[in-house]
Motif scaffolding. Structure first.
Motif, PDB file in Angstrom:
ATOM      1  N   THR A  37       8.243   7.101   0.261  1.00  0.00           N
ATOM      2  CA  THR A  37       9.131   7.447   1.371  1.00  0.00           C
ATOM      3  C   THR A  37      10.190   6.378   1.597  1.00  0.00           C
ATOM      4  O   THR A  37       9.886   5.202   1.808  1.00  0.00           O
ATOM      5  CB  THR A  37       8.366   7.677   2.688  1.00  0.00           C
ATOM      6  N   VAL A  38      11.447   6.808   1.521  1.00  0.00           N
ATOM      7  CA  VAL A  38      12.610   5.968   1.814  1.00  0.00           C
ATOM      8  C   VAL A  38      13.250   6.502   3.083  1.00  0.00           C
ATOM      9  O   VAL A  38      13.416   7.718   3.239  1.00  0.00           O
ATOM     10  CB  VAL A  38      13.615   5.987   0.642  1.00  0.00           C
ATOM     11  N   ASP A  39      13.595   5.621   3.989  1.00  0.00           N
ATOM     12  CA  ASP A  39      14.224   5.997   5.254  1.00  0.00           C
ATOM     13  C   ASP A  39      15.484   6.822   4.975  1.00  0.00           C
ATOM     14  O   ASP A  39      16.462   6.309   4.424  1.00  0.00           O
ATOM     15  CB  ASP A  39      14.570   4.724   6.030  1.00  0.00           C
ATOM     16  N   PRO A  40      15.503   8.106   5.354  1.00  0.00           N
ATOM     17  CA  PRO A  40      16.680   8.937   5.037  1.00  0.00           C
ATOM     18  C   PRO A  40      17.935   8.520   5.782  1.00  0.00           C
ATOM     19  O   PRO A  40      19.042   8.862   5.361  1.00  0.00           O
ATOM     20  CB  PRO A  40      16.234  10.348   5.441  1.00  0.00           C
ATOM     21  N   THR A  41      17.786   7.792   6.898  1.00  0.00           N
ATOM     22  CA  THR A  41      18.974   7.359   7.638  1.00  0.00           C
ATOM     23  C   THR A  41      19.629   6.140   7.012  1.00  0.00           C
ATOM     24  O   THR A  41      20.687   5.704   7.479  1.00  0.00           O
ATOM     25  CB  THR A  41      18.593   7.025   9.097  1.00  0.00           C
ATOM     26  N   LEU A  42      19.015   5.575   5.977  1.00  0.00           N
ATOM     27  CA  LEU A  42      19.530   4.353   5.357  1.00  0.00           C
ATOM     28  C   LEU A  42      20.543   4.638   4.260  1.00  0.00           C
ATOM     29  O   LEU A  42      21.347   3.764   3.900  1.00  0.00           O
ATOM     30  CB  LEU A  42      18.348   3.559   4.782  1.00  0.00           C
ATOM     31  N   SER A  43      20.559   5.845   3.725  1.00  0.00           N
ATOM     32  CA  SER A  43      21.304   6.107   2.495  1.00  0.00           C
ATOM     33  C   SER A  43      22.800   5.863   2.637  1.00  0.00           C
ATOM     34  O   SER A  43      23.431   5.280   1.740  1.00  0.00           O
ATOM     35  CB  SER A  43      21.035   7.525   2.006  1.00  0.00           C
ATOM     36  N   PRO A  84       9.992   4.107  14.416  1.00  0.00           N
ATOM     37  CA  PRO A  84      11.306   4.088  13.764  1.00  0.00           C
ATOM     38  C   PRO A  84      11.313   5.006  12.542  1.00  0.00           C
ATOM     39  O   PRO A  84      10.254   5.380  12.021  1.00  0.00           O
ATOM     40  CB  PRO A  84      11.475   2.622  13.377  1.00  0.00           C
ATOM     41  N   THR A  85      12.476   5.343  12.066  1.00  0.00           N
ATOM     42  CA  THR A  85      12.599   6.270  10.936  1.00  0.00           C
ATOM     43  C   THR A  85      11.995   5.697   9.663  1.00  0.00           C
ATOM     44  O   THR A  85      11.662   6.450   8.750  1.00  0.00           O
ATOM     45  CB  THR A  85      14.064   6.615  10.692  1.00  0.00           C
ATOM     46  N   TRP A  86      11.861   4.372   9.586  1.00  0.00           N
ATOM     47  CA  TRP A  86      11.302   3.784   8.362  1.00  0.00           C
ATOM     48  C   TRP A  86       9.774   3.701   8.405  1.00  0.00           C
ATOM     49  O   TRP A  86       9.165   3.194   7.481  1.00  0.00           O
ATOM     50  CB  TRP A  86      11.886   2.389   8.114  1.00  0.00           C
ATOM     51  N   ARG A  87       9.142   4.213   9.482  1.00  0.00           N
ATOM     52  CA  ARG A  87       7.678   4.164   9.577  1.00  0.00           C
ATOM     53  C   ARG A  87       7.087   5.566   9.742  1.00  0.00           C
ATOM     54  O   ARG A  87       6.503   5.899  10.777  1.00  0.00           O
ATOM     55  CB  ARG A  87       7.254   3.273  10.748  1.00  0.00           C
ATOM     56  N   PRO A  88       7.200   6.431   8.727  1.00  0.00           N
ATOM     57  CA  PRO A  88       6.611   7.771   8.833  1.00  0.00           C
ATOM     58  C   PRO A  88       5.091   7.753   8.833  1.00  0.00           C
ATOM     59  O   PRO A  88       4.465   8.791   9.070  1.00  0.00           O
ATOM     60  CB  PRO A  88       7.160   8.493   7.605  1.00  0.00           C
ATOM     61  N   ASP A  89       4.498   6.603   8.554  1.00  0.00           N
ATOM     62  CA  ASP A  89       3.042   6.521   8.538  1.00  0.00           C
ATOM     63  C   ASP A  89       2.451   6.482   9.938  1.00  0.00           C
ATOM     64  O   ASP A  89       1.235   6.617  10.094  1.00  0.00           O
ATOM     65  CB  ASP A  89       2.602   5.275   7.762  1.00  0.00           C
ATOM     66  N   THR A 114       0.838  -1.199   0.000  1.00  0.00           N
ATOM     67  CA  THR A 114       0.000   0.000   0.000  1.00  0.00           C
ATOM     68  C   THR A 114       0.873   1.250   0.000  1.00  0.00           C
ATOM     69  O   THR A 114       2.031   1.214   0.435  1.00  0.00           O
ATOM     70  CB  THR A 114      -0.926   0.002   1.229  1.00  0.00           C
ATOM     71  N   PRO A 115       0.342   2.389  -0.485  1.00  0.00           N
ATOM     72  CA  PRO A 115       1.179   3.597  -0.626  1.00  0.00           C
ATOM     73  C   PRO A 115       1.802   4.094   0.664  1.00  0.00           C
ATOM     74  O   PRO A 115       2.829   4.767   0.639  1.00  0.00           O
ATOM     75  CB  PRO A 115       0.196   4.633  -1.192  1.00  0.00           C
ATOM     76  N   ASN A 116       1.202   3.788   1.822  1.00  0.00           N
ATOM     77  CA  ASN A 116       1.749   4.295   3.085  1.00  0.00           C
ATOM     78  C   ASN A 116       2.823   3.380   3.673  1.00  0.00           C
ATOM     79  O   ASN A 116       3.389   3.684   4.716  1.00  0.00           O
ATOM     80  CB  ASN A 116       0.623   4.449   4.114  1.00  0.00           C
ATOM     81  N   ARG A 117       3.131   2.265   3.006  1.00  0.00           N
ATOM     82  CA  ARG A 117       4.104   1.318   3.563  1.00  0.00           C
ATOM     83  C   ARG A 117       5.285   1.148   2.617  1.00  0.00           C
ATOM     84  O   ARG A 117       5.601   0.049   2.163  1.00  0.00           O
ATOM     85  CB  ARG A 117       3.444  -0.040   3.840  1.00  0.00           C
ATOM     86  N   GLY A 118       5.953   2.253   2.316  1.00  0.00           N
ATOM     87  CA  GLY A 118       7.137   2.190   1.467  1.00  0.00           C
ATOM     88  C   GLY A 118       8.248   1.363   2.081  1.00  0.00           C
ATOM     89  O   GLY A 118       9.135   0.879   1.370  1.00  0.00           O
ATOM     90  N   ASP A 119       8.212   1.170   3.403  1.00  0.00           N
ATOM     91  CA  ASP A 119       9.250   0.372   4.060  1.00  0.00           C
ATOM     92  C   ASP A 119       9.187  -1.100   3.672  1.00  0.00           C
ATOM     93  O   ASP A 119      10.147  -1.844   3.909  1.00  0.00           O
ATOM     94  CB  ASP A 119       9.119   0.493   5.585  1.00  0.00           C
ATOM     95  N   VAL A 171      21.156  -3.798  -4.160  1.00  0.00           N
ATOM     96  CA  VAL A 171      21.037  -3.103  -2.875  1.00  0.00           C
ATOM     97  C   VAL A 171      19.644  -2.488  -2.747  1.00  0.00           C
ATOM     98  O   VAL A 171      19.044  -2.502  -1.660  1.00  0.00           O
ATOM     99  CB  VAL A 171      22.131  -2.029  -2.749  1.00  0.00           C
ATOM    100  N   MET A 172      19.109  -1.940  -3.827  1.00  0.00           N
ATOM    101  CA  MET A 172      17.763  -1.371  -3.770  1.00  0.00           C
ATOM    102  C   MET A 172      16.731  -2.438  -3.404  1.00  0.00           C
ATOM    103  O   MET A 172      15.844  -2.201  -2.572  1.00  0.00           O
ATOM    104  CB  MET A 172      17.397  -0.734  -5.110  1.00  0.00           C
ATOM    105  N   LEU A 173      16.826  -3.617  -4.007  1.00  0.00           N
ATOM    106  CA  LEU A 173      15.869  -4.672  -3.716  1.00  0.00           C
ATOM    107  C   LEU A 173      16.044  -5.219  -2.305  1.00  0.00           C
ATOM    108  O   LEU A 173      15.067  -5.581  -1.644  1.00  0.00           O
ATOM    109  CB  LEU A 173      16.017  -5.805  -4.735  1.00  0.00           C
ATOM    110  N   VAL A 174      17.278  -5.249  -1.834  1.00  0.00           N
ATOM    111  CA  VAL A 174      17.548  -5.825  -0.519  1.00  0.00           C
ATOM    112  C   VAL A 174      17.227  -4.834   0.596  1.00  0.00           C
ATOM    113  O   VAL A 174      16.567  -5.191   1.582  1.00  0.00           O
ATOM    114  CB  VAL A 174      19.016  -6.292  -0.430  1.00  0.00           C
ATOM    115  N   LEU A 175      17.672  -3.586   0.478  1.00  0.00           N
ATOM    116  CA  LEU A 175      17.519  -2.607   1.551  1.00  0.00           C
ATOM    117  C   LEU A 175      16.418  -1.576   1.285  1.00  0.00           C
ATOM    118  O   LEU A 175      15.981  -0.899   2.220  1.00  0.00           O
ATOM    119  CB  LEU A 175      18.841  -1.872   1.782  1.00  0.00           C
ATOM    120  N   GLY A 176      16.011  -1.402   0.023  1.00  0.00           N
ATOM    121  CA  GLY A 176      14.971  -0.422  -0.284  1.00  0.00           C
ATOM    122  C   GLY A 176      15.493   0.950  -0.615  1.00  0.00           C
ATOM    123  O   GLY A 176      14.696   1.874  -0.821  1.00  0.00           O
TER     124      GLY A 176
END
Length: 818
Positions: A372-378, A457-462, A164-169, A264-269
């Motif tokens: 939304t991608v977790d900004p702390t992951l980059s 967590p930073t990966w759950r802005p929803d 769903t659109p709110n679960r980019g994580d 890496v995109m498929l594994v970590l997002g």
């Protein structure tokens, strides 16, 4: 999101199988739409080594291969040109089965028996994993004699997860692993090394040959930007297992460098982008807003026209990528690339989503950034990708990562109360809820047994409000396991309200007239006013536009219901329907208060469309729908609402001249107002619909106008008169610019004035004539009048006196009696 079960098992230790995991994910809101079992039929195929290759004795282009299978030797015939003695390949002996179910046997090739065959990537079900046209060559360390099902991830189960659109994580293997950890308390996460502690490999200065300048972020839509260096790259294919995994998850392998970013995109997002350092216009990076009308060519070879809402990655002022969407063709990775600078950044979801939809670019990166991608992951994702480039291409890494950042949204504490938990879930265990939330990575739990505070967590802005926390608890416990409970008795009966009652009345009237209700989108293409020929002075030509549209075809709010109905008619015709079409829709339209104004008004409307069809089999020739039959439908609708219909000539930009009318209505108290319009569509617009002939008639009414006219005015009911009526006719010449409604109103007023009461019971127009014998500027109108008294029979003298006075009054008002 296609998820490889083989890869998923590397990140989580789980006792459940893929079927149970899929069921649990689906019931928790991450629907698994299907399971695909890769290489399910693959049997008996083994890794083998080619011992020798000799020409076929009877056929020049064929080779005879002798293979060691680890269980003996076999001989088969091949026409592949890419194999050599010593290569390791997958060999399917007689009796084995391929992924598509084909069983191998012994075949005769020009007098020489061939036992089975060596296999290509296509025959193994992964055609994109090898860009050669021949046999799939295995790595030199491929274990001879081992079944193919056990090697390189060929046998796998793929979960098709609808995110769903709110679960980019959840758009990553690691994200699905975290979700399963929350759903299965006994599961254990196996975090990638790059996620443990700080990102590594950033302790050396860049070499002089690759010296790089500053990174600047004048656009706040870029939250952070990291740039890493991989020098001495040797371009080539990525490992076979990686290529197979990419194919299974819906991506095409390209090269070891590009595959590292996609992996890496498929594994970590975290989406990444690799630039060829030597093709950058300058040794600096700037992320800025595009200029209105600025252009650049993307990796797909198409020139893109940008607006100031788009973000650009630039070097030396020149665009090299559309931020978060797609790179440019100038700096793409090629076969001669030797130095790679790797971008890992975080961008505003709204900005990326708007750009991707406006340009029609459905890239994997844009799909993730828009959610939304977790900004702390980059930074950590960058570290992992550089390590993979080192392992797969021999690149030299370990250089200092160059970074820049802006402010970005940070998680805020959310309080969970026992009262609301009990209200929504009929369950109030705060300790168990704390444990459940911690399983999903939502830390905290400080507080009392009545209220506790958690930090998402930073990966759950929803997760921003208390109900979001309750939803997490409910997802874990299972909505299907929640006890059923009847609601309490409401304190009083409900009332639909006048708008709802009017809507139901309109619907029943139109359905009774043979119309079918349609429901269309409120969003339309931005050019719909031009297609309807709306002029600049028409407020309907200035639709409101969405800041975050679903697509380019749904960017403008409708100012009329007409485009939706015409779209329904076009769809019906395109699907083969040739009969009559009668559609109506009730919905809201949105109008600016002035051209270019930021303020707007909304009102509910009802619109109808009638097309008489082009079916040659209909028995009712010459009785098709037309302007007047639809006019009767509108009149019936207004009469059903307790109003008296009135019509007057009018113009609509899309309406046929002479067949367009303003719709008015009169309430029982005499109040008259305009409610909408009725028109046949212009022939040029009918032709654009591709209907093959036939009239299209439309109408639109404002429901608020009908509601206001109805108000407290209710029809006056009275018994029918038991006394006979006296009938008279009036034929007169009326000015051509005077409508029949105006003439009828004059007759009623004259009769009332003559008698002193409503003596005229019924008035009906029965003839209209213009032409020979009628003076220019006039037309002949003929009315039938019915005089009646409620308490007695009118005598002829009384009727003649009143009728004569009516005629005299009409003469005084400019009518010529005939």
């Amino acid at each position: 999101m296609l998820v490889s079960w083989n890869l998923l098992k590397d990140f989580i230790t789980l006792s459940a199988g893929p079927e149970e995991a899929a069921e649990r994910l689906t019931m928790a809101g991450a629907e698994v739409e299907g399971l695909e079992y890769k290489a399910r039929n693959l049997r008996g195929v083994v890794a083998s080594r080619i011992l020798s290759l000799t020409p076929h004795p009877a056929k020049e282009k064929l080779l005879v291969a002798r293979l060691s299978t680890g269980r003996g030797e076999s001989v088969c015939v091949t026409n592949a040109e890419n194999v050599r003695a010593g290569d390791r390949v997958f060999y399917a002996p007689p009796g084995s089965t391929l992924p598509d179910g084909t069983e191998l046997g012994i075949r005769d090739f020009y007098g020489l028996e061939s036992a089975g065959m060596m296999l290509s990537a296509a025959e193994l079900g992964v055609p994109e994993a090898d860009d050669s046209d021949g046999i799939l060559i295995l790595p030199e360390d491929a274990p001879v004699g081992t079944e193919a099902r056990a090697l390189y991830g060929l046998s796998d189960t793929i979960l098709d997860v609808s995110v769903t659109p709110n679960r980019g994580d959840l758009l990553s293997i690691w994200g699905i692993a975290r979700e399963l950890r929350g759903l299965f308390p006994d599961a254990k996460l196996n975090a990638p090394r790059c996620l443990e502690g700080q990102a590594s490999g950033n302790d050396r200065d860049w070499p002089d040959a690759q010296r790089f300048g500053a990174i600047s972020l004048p656009d706040p839509g870029c939250f952070c930007y990291h740039l890493g260096l991989a020098a001495g790259v040797a371009m080539g294919p990525s490992p076979l297992a990686v290529r197979v995994a990419l194919v299974h998850m819906g991506m095409r392998p390209i090269s070891n460098i590009v595959d590292a970013t996609n992996y890496v995109m498929l594994v970590l997002g975290q989406p990444l982008h690799a630039f060829d350092l030597n093709t950058l216009p300058a040794r600096e990076i700037t992320v800025r807003a595009a200029g209105d009308g600025e252009r650049m060519t993307t990796l797909d070879g198409r020139e893109r026209v940008l607006t100031e809402r788009d973000m650009l990655i630039t070097s030396g002022g020149e665009p090299i990528a559309i931020a978060g969407v797609m790179g440019g063709d100038r700096t793409e990775i090629r076969g001669d690339t030797r130095a790679v600078v790797l971008e890992s950044a975080s961008f505003s979801p709204l900005r990326v989503g708007h750009t991707a939809r406006r340009l029609g670019i459905a890239s994997e990166a844009a799909f993730r950034f828009a959610r939304t991608v977790d900004p702390t992951l980059s930074a950590r994702a960058l570290s992992l990708a550089l390590e993979l480039m080192r392992d797969w291409s021999g690149a030299e890494i370990g250089y200092r990562v160059r970074s820049a950042s802006n402010d970005f949204p940070k998680p805020k504490p959310v309080t969970l109360t026992k009262k609301k938990l009990q209200t929504y879930l009929d369950w109030g265990d705060m300790d168990a809820s704390t444990s459940i939330l911690e399983g999903f990575g939502i830390r905290g739990g400080d507080g009392t047994d009545e209220a506790r505070t958690f930090v998402p967590p930073t990966w759950r802005p929803d997760i921003t409000i208390e109900e979001d926390l309750i939803e997490e608890v409910g997802r874990f416990r299972g909505y299907n396991d929640a006890p059923g409970r009847l609601p309490g008795e409401p304190p009083r009966g409900g009332d639909r309200g006048e708008p709802m009652r009017l809507s139901a009345l309109v619907r029943s009237c139109l359905v009774a007239r043979g119309y079918v209700e349609a429901v269309t989108y409120s969003f339309l293409p931005e050019d719909f006013p031009q297609k309807l020929l709306l002029p600049e002075d028409d407020l309907r030509a200035y639709p409101l536009t969405l800041a975050n549209p679903i697509s380019q075809d749904q960017i403008a709010m409708r100012t009329t219901l007409v485009p939706g109905l015409l779209g329904g008619l076009r769809t019906s015709a395109a699907s083969g329907w040739r009969g009559a079409v009668r559609l109506f829709e009730q919905g809201r339209v949105f109008l600016r208060t002035a051209p270019g104004a930021s303020t707007h008004v909304e009102h509910d409307a009802v619109a109808g469309l009638v097309f008489d069809g082009t079916d040659p089999r209909t028995p009712w020739k010459g009785q098709g729908e037309d302007f007047y039959s639809v006019k009767a439908d509108v009149a019936a609708l207004l009469e059903g609402c307790g109003l008296t219909p009135r019509f007057a000539a009018e113009r609509q930009p899309f309406g046929h001249g002479g067949q367009t009318a303003e719709i008015r209505a009169a309430a029982p108290d005499g109040n008259v107002r305009s409610l909408g319009w009725l028109a046949r569509l212009k022939p040029v617009l009918e032709q654009e619909l591709g209907l093959g002939g036939g009239a299209v008639v439309l109408f639109e009414l404002r429901l608020s106008g009908i509601e206001e006219l109805r108000g407290n005015c209710r029809p006056v009911l009275r018994p029918a008169s038991a006394f006979p009526a006296s009938l008279r006719d009036i034929s007169m010449l009326a000015p051509a610019d005077r409508t029949q409604d105006e003439a009828a109103s004059d007759i009623r007023a004259a009769a009332h004035a003559a008698a002193g009461w409503d003596i005229l019971d019924e008035l009906r127009l029965f003839d209209v004539y213009e032409g020979k014998g009628i003076p220019e500027g006039f037309r002949s109108l003929a009315f039938s009048l019915s005089y009646r008294a409620p308490d007695r029979t009118l005598n002829d003298e009384e009727v003649e006196r009143v009728h004569g006075m009516v005629r005299d009054t009409l003469v005084q008002k400019g009518y010529n009696m005939r």
